[in-house]
Every structure is written in C-alpha cells, then in structure tokens.
Scaffold this motif. Structure first.
Motif, mmCIF file in Angstrom:
data_model
loop_
_atom_site.group_PDB
_atom_site.id
_atom_site.type_symbol
_atom_site.label_atom_id
_atom_site.label_comp_id
_atom_site.label_asym_id
_atom_site.label_seq_id
_atom_site.Cartn_x
_atom_site.Cartn_y
_atom_site.Cartn_z
ATOM 1 N N ALA A 79 40.991 -8.981 29.917
ATOM 2 C CA ALA A 79 41.317 -8.172 31.225
ATOM 3 C C ALA A 79 40.141 -7.427 31.275
ATOM 4 O O ALA A 79 39.599 -6.925 30.354
ATOM 5 C CB ALA A 79 42.577 -7.448 31.158
ATOM 6 N N VAL A 80 39.597 -7.101 32.669
ATOM 7 C CA VAL A 80 38.512 -6.112 32.906
ATOM 8 C C VAL A 80 39.005 -5.206 34.106
ATOM 9 O O VAL A 80 39.475 -6.038 35.051
ATOM 10 C CB VAL A 80 37.232 -6.859 33.287
ATOM 11 C CG1 VAL A 80 36.108 -5.770 33.254
ATOM 12 C CG2 VAL A 80 36.747 -7.736 32.065
ATOM 13 N N LEU A 81 38.850 -3.901 33.958
ATOM 14 C CA LEU A 81 39.044 -3.170 34.972
ATOM 15 C C LEU A 81 37.416 -2.304 35.175
ATOM 16 O O LEU A 81 37.140 -1.827 34.226
ATOM 17 C CB LEU A 81 39.990 -2.087 34.916
ATOM 18 C CG LEU A 81 41.373 -2.772 34.887
ATOM 19 C CD1 LEU A 81 42.194 -3.282 33.418
ATOM 20 C CD2 LEU A 81 42.639 -2.008 35.253
ATOM 21 N N PHE A 82 36.913 -2.515 36.314
ATOM 22 C CA PHE A 82 35.704 -1.558 36.532
ATOM 23 C C PHE A 82 36.161 -0.939 37.899
ATOM 24 O O PHE A 82 36.642 -1.064 38.934
ATOM 25 C CB PHE A 82 34.647 -2.626 37.016
ATOM 26 C CG PHE A 82 33.427 -2.034 37.451
ATOM 27 C CD1 PHE A 82 32.940 -1.101 36.481
ATOM 28 C CD2 PHE A 82 33.165 -1.890 38.947
ATOM 29 C CE1 PHE A 82 31.508 -0.354 37.216
ATOM 30 C CE2 PHE A 82 31.912 -1.346 39.120
ATOM 31 C CZ PHE A 82 31.194 -0.638 38.243
ATOM 32 N N TYR A 83 35.962 0.616 37.550
ATOM 33 C CA TYR A 83 36.554 1.597 38.521
ATOM 34 C C TYR A 83 35.097 2.034 39.278
ATOM 35 O O TYR A 83 34.284 2.381 38.853
ATOM 36 C CB TYR A 83 36.810 2.700 37.792
ATOM 37 C CG TYR A 83 38.241 2.404 36.962
ATOM 38 C CD1 TYR A 83 39.555 2.189 37.432
ATOM 39 C CD2 TYR A 83 38.069 2.193 35.561
ATOM 40 C CE1 TYR A 83 40.361 1.921 36.600
ATOM 41 C CE2 TYR A 83 38.994 1.883 34.656
ATOM 42 C CZ TYR A 83 40.280 1.730 35.154
ATOM 43 O OH TYR A 83 41.518 1.424 34.064
ATOM 44 N N ALA A 142 53.682 -14.805 28.942
ATOM 45 C CA ALA A 142 54.650 -14.118 30.096
ATOM 46 C C ALA A 142 54.710 -14.632 31.128
ATOM 47 O O ALA A 142 53.629 -14.523 32.076
ATOM 48 C CB ALA A 142 54.053 -12.597 30.045
ATOM 49 N N GLN A 143 55.813 -15.430 31.647
ATOM 50 C CA GLN A 143 55.695 -16.426 32.627
ATOM 51 C C GLN A 143 56.043 -15.458 33.963
ATOM 52 O O GLN A 143 56.498 -14.193 34.029
ATOM 53 C CB GLN A 143 57.067 -17.167 32.581
ATOM 54 C CG GLN A 143 56.869 -18.397 31.366
ATOM 55 C CD GLN A 143 55.709 -19.171 31.483
ATOM 56 O OE1 GLN A 143 55.206 -19.645 32.750
ATOM 57 N NE2 GLN A 143 54.931 -19.389 30.373
ATOM 58 N N TRP A 144 55.414 -15.853 35.090
ATOM 59 C CA TRP A 144 55.607 -15.240 36.249
ATOM 60 C C TRP A 144 57.243 -15.420 36.910
ATOM 61 O O TRP A 144 57.818 -16.280 36.557
ATOM 62 C CB TRP A 144 54.598 -15.958 37.378
ATOM 63 C CG TRP A 144 53.146 -15.766 36.881
ATOM 64 C CD1 TRP A 144 52.462 -16.884 36.512
ATOM 65 C CD2 TRP A 144 52.360 -14.945 37.176
ATOM 66 N NE1 TRP A 144 51.171 -16.396 36.166
ATOM 67 C CE2 TRP A 144 50.961 -15.338 36.730
ATOM 68 C CE3 TRP A 144 52.690 -13.495 37.499
ATOM 69 C CZ2 TRP A 144 49.950 -14.326 36.676
ATOM 70 C CZ3 TRP A 144 51.465 -12.546 37.615
ATOM 71 C CH2 TRP A 144 50.144 -12.980 37.040
ATOM 72 N N HIS A 145 57.447 -14.262 37.585
ATOM 73 C CA HIS A 145 58.880 -14.205 38.168
ATOM 74 C C HIS A 145 58.617 -14.033 39.601
ATOM 75 O O HIS A 145 57.814 -13.495 40.046
ATOM 76 C CB HIS A 145 59.485 -13.093 37.510
ATOM 77 C CG HIS A 145 59.743 -13.404 36.104
ATOM 78 N ND1 HIS A 145 60.764 -14.253 35.353
ATOM 79 C CD2 HIS A 145 59.230 -12.681 34.994
ATOM 80 C CE1 HIS A 145 60.538 -14.142 33.947
ATOM 81 N NE2 HIS A 145 59.666 -13.122 33.693
ATOM 82 N N ASN A 173 51.428 -7.004 29.565
ATOM 83 C CA ASN A 173 50.399 -7.424 28.779
ATOM 84 C C ASN A 173 49.268 -8.285 29.345
ATOM 85 O O ASN A 173 48.484 -8.656 28.627
ATOM 86 C CB ASN A 173 51.117 -7.912 27.430
ATOM 87 C CG ASN A 173 51.831 -9.151 27.595
ATOM 88 O OD1 ASN A 173 51.606 -10.014 28.539
ATOM 89 N ND2 ASN A 173 52.613 -9.567 26.703
ATOM 90 N N ASP A 174 49.576 -9.014 30.599
ATOM 91 C CA ASP A 174 48.567 -9.687 31.390
ATOM 92 C C ASP A 174 48.597 -11.103 30.257
ATOM 93 O O ASP A 174 47.612 -11.996 30.732
ATOM 94 C CB ASP A 174 47.203 -9.170 31.277
ATOM 95 C CG ASP A 174 47.109 -8.316 32.593
ATOM 96 O OD1 ASP A 174 48.263 -8.265 33.181
ATOM 97 O OD2 ASP A 174 46.365 -7.615 32.659
ATOM 98 N N LEU A 175 49.385 -11.351 29.665
ATOM 99 C CA LEU A 175 49.418 -12.901 28.993
ATOM 100 C C LEU A 175 50.083 -13.888 29.598
ATOM 101 O O LEU A 175 51.031 -14.476 29.192
ATOM 102 C CB LEU A 175 50.036 -12.811 27.362
ATOM 103 C CG LEU A 175 49.481 -13.892 26.408
ATOM 104 C CD1 LEU A 175 48.191 -13.996 26.219
ATOM 105 C CD2 LEU A 175 50.267 -13.819 25.135
ATOM 106 N N ASN A 176 49.344 -13.899 30.890
ATOM 107 C CA ASN A 176 50.272 -14.878 31.964
ATOM 108 C C ASN A 176 49.477 -16.238 31.799
ATOM 109 O O ASN A 176 48.083 -16.337 31.676
ATOM 110 C CB ASN A 176 50.009 -14.208 33.387
ATOM 111 C CG ASN A 176 50.666 -12.812 33.038
ATOM 112 O OD1 ASN A 176 49.981 -11.919 33.371
ATOM 113 N ND2 ASN A 176 51.959 -12.864 33.051
ATOM 114 N N PRO A 177 50.185 -17.286 32.309
ATOM 115 C CA PRO A 177 49.525 -18.526 32.875
ATOM 116 C C PRO A 177 48.578 -18.618 34.021
ATOM 117 O O PRO A 177 48.759 -17.782 34.853
ATOM 118 C CB PRO A 177 50.733 -19.471 32.779
ATOM 119 C CG PRO A 177 51.830 -18.609 33.038
ATOM 120 C CD PRO A 177 51.703 -17.402 32.802
ATOM 121 N N ALA A 178 47.720 -19.530 34.252
ATOM 122 C CA ALA A 178 47.011 -19.584 35.350
ATOM 123 C C ALA A 178 46.328 -20.906 35.379
ATOM 124 O O ALA A 178 45.833 -21.480 34.468
ATOM 125 C CB ALA A 178 45.701 -18.477 35.162
#
Length: 259
Positions: free
Chosen positions: A170-174, A256-259, A125-130
């Motif tokens: 989130a952005v995805l540009f193809y 969503a924590q990184w693993h 879901n990209d709900l990650n810390p940064a």
C-alpha cells in the motif's frame, strides 16, 4: 531509501526525486515514511493537476466505499498528465523494491479527497483480493483496473479471462493539502493491535509531498483518523502479489474478503 538513483533507473525518473532519505520504521508494523518526496517543480505539477481535475472533471470523483467519507478518482482515468507517474513501471518497480515484495505488475489506485468533517474510518489491513484481466503485464508494463473485470469479485463475461491477486504493498502519497496544520485531524492511524476501541500507536500526518508505504500483511492495521477541519487529498494505491504466495505464507483465511 535505496533505488532512486541507481543505474537501472532512467535519468528522467531519478530527477523527479528530491532526495533518498526515506525512513524505515518497524513499529507498530514495518513501514516506510518520507518527506519532500519530489522536487518542487514536479510536486507543483501534481498539485496543479489535482486542482485542474477537481475543477474540470468533478464527475470523475465517486464514492470510494460504503460508509467511507472520501470520494475518489481512479488513476487509470487520469493518465493524461503528471499523475500518470503513479501508473508507470518505473514507479511500480521502485515501490516493490523498497518493500521487498515480489509483485505481479498490477496496480490499483485513485486520488482520494476527504472534505472537512469526514467521519473516522475503520482499522483494516488491506490484505484484500483483487482481480485483473489476462494476460499478465510484461516487464515494462503495469496491469490496471479495466471495466471488463470486476476488481473485487472477478465477475466478467465468459470470453474474458482474469487473474486473482492479493494486495501486496500500500502507498499513500499526500498532496494538495497546503492548509493542513498539526491539530487539524485527518491523519492516517497505524495500530499495533485491535480491540473494542483501538488506540493508534502512531499517526501519519497528511503533510504535502510526503509518503507512507507498507507491505500488506495480516497485521498492517491502519485507518483514516477522521475529524479533519480542512480537506485532505492523497493518492492511495496498491501493488499486488499472486494469491498463492499469500496462501503459502499466511494461509487462505488471512485474506480479508470484501463485504
């Protein structure tokens, strides 16, 4: 779409866009989709730059993540050409306004290249810390990833101060996929729910000069569908929000924590 040609947007920026027909969808979770995002002249500059970087700077592309089929080049390392647009404050503010999210001004992103035959990704879901270095960017700046602060853990030396944020949009540009045709695989899957074998509710094709954007929430499940018979290239990037906003809205356990 709102915002591209508004008076607050510089003319040079507005002139890069082909039209304002960006489509809002609600299923399987809210997202925005657009085709023919940029005018042909600027789009050609982007694809030429991608080809140049891949030809002249192959060392810029490294592994994106463990067990993930793409290699990526950080946008922060590609600021000497047209790809710098994606790290501009004008682009940041446009995306934040369309998503309707209050953001910190911090941007993380890279150019991803999936070679043919890349494996399927996993729903996330990209709900990650940064983590980003202090101070926070000004109103006409963006904060970017720096070597002094580890993006995922915040690790740094004692004299460096940093801020913890959470991915917000989130952005995805193809782009750079002229050989792609329906049936070639490599789409982005959007999921309504997860399970042992989740089935995409919608797939987004990696068609040239198209864009997908969405707010990162506990339900923004998506993933690379894999099985591509031709290469897939795209810009993948995130805007960020204060951690306390996420905690207040969904609770700390939603991150969503990184693993």
């Amino acid at each position: 779409m709102s915002g591209v040609a508004e008076s607050a947007v510089p003319q040079w920026f507005a002139e890069l866009f082909a039209h304002r027909r960006w489509i809002r969808r609600v299923d399987p979770f809210p997202h925005v989709y657009a085709r023919d995002v940029f005018v042909p002249e600027f789009y050609l500059r982007l694809t030429d730059e991608l080809a140049r970087v891949r030809r002249e700077r192959p060392e810029a592309f490294g592994s994106v993540a463990v067990d993930y089929g793409a290699v990526g080049a950080q946008l922060a390392e590609l600021r000497d050409g047209p790809l710098a647009l994606f790290l501009s404050r004008e682009w940041h503010d446009l995306i934040a306004r369309i998503a309707g999210v209050a953001t910190t001004g911090d941007v993380e992103g890279s150019v991803h290249h999936h070679p043919p035959g890349s494996p399927q990704g996993w729903p996330h879901n990209d709900l990650n810390p940064a983590w980003f270095k202090d101070p926070a960017p000004g109103l006409d700046e963006v904060g970017t990833v720096t070597p002094e602060v580890d993006l995922k853990t915040g690790a740094r030396t004692p004299e460096v101060f940093a801020r913890e944020t959470v991915r917000a949009v989130a952005v995805l540009f193809y782009f750079g996929n002229p050989d792609w045709r329906p049936g070639d695989g490599g789409e982005t899957a959007l999921y309504a729910q997860l399970g042992a074998n989740p089935v995409p509710a919608l797939t987004i094709p990696p068609m040239d000069n198209s864009l997908l954007l969405f707010e990162c929430t506990p339900r923004s499940w998506h993933g690379f569908i894999g099985g591509n018979t031709v290469a897939r290239n795209c810009v993948v990037m995130w805007l960020h929000r204060p951690k306390e906003d996420v905690v207040r809205r969904w609770g700390g356990n939603s991150i969503a924590q990184w693993h």
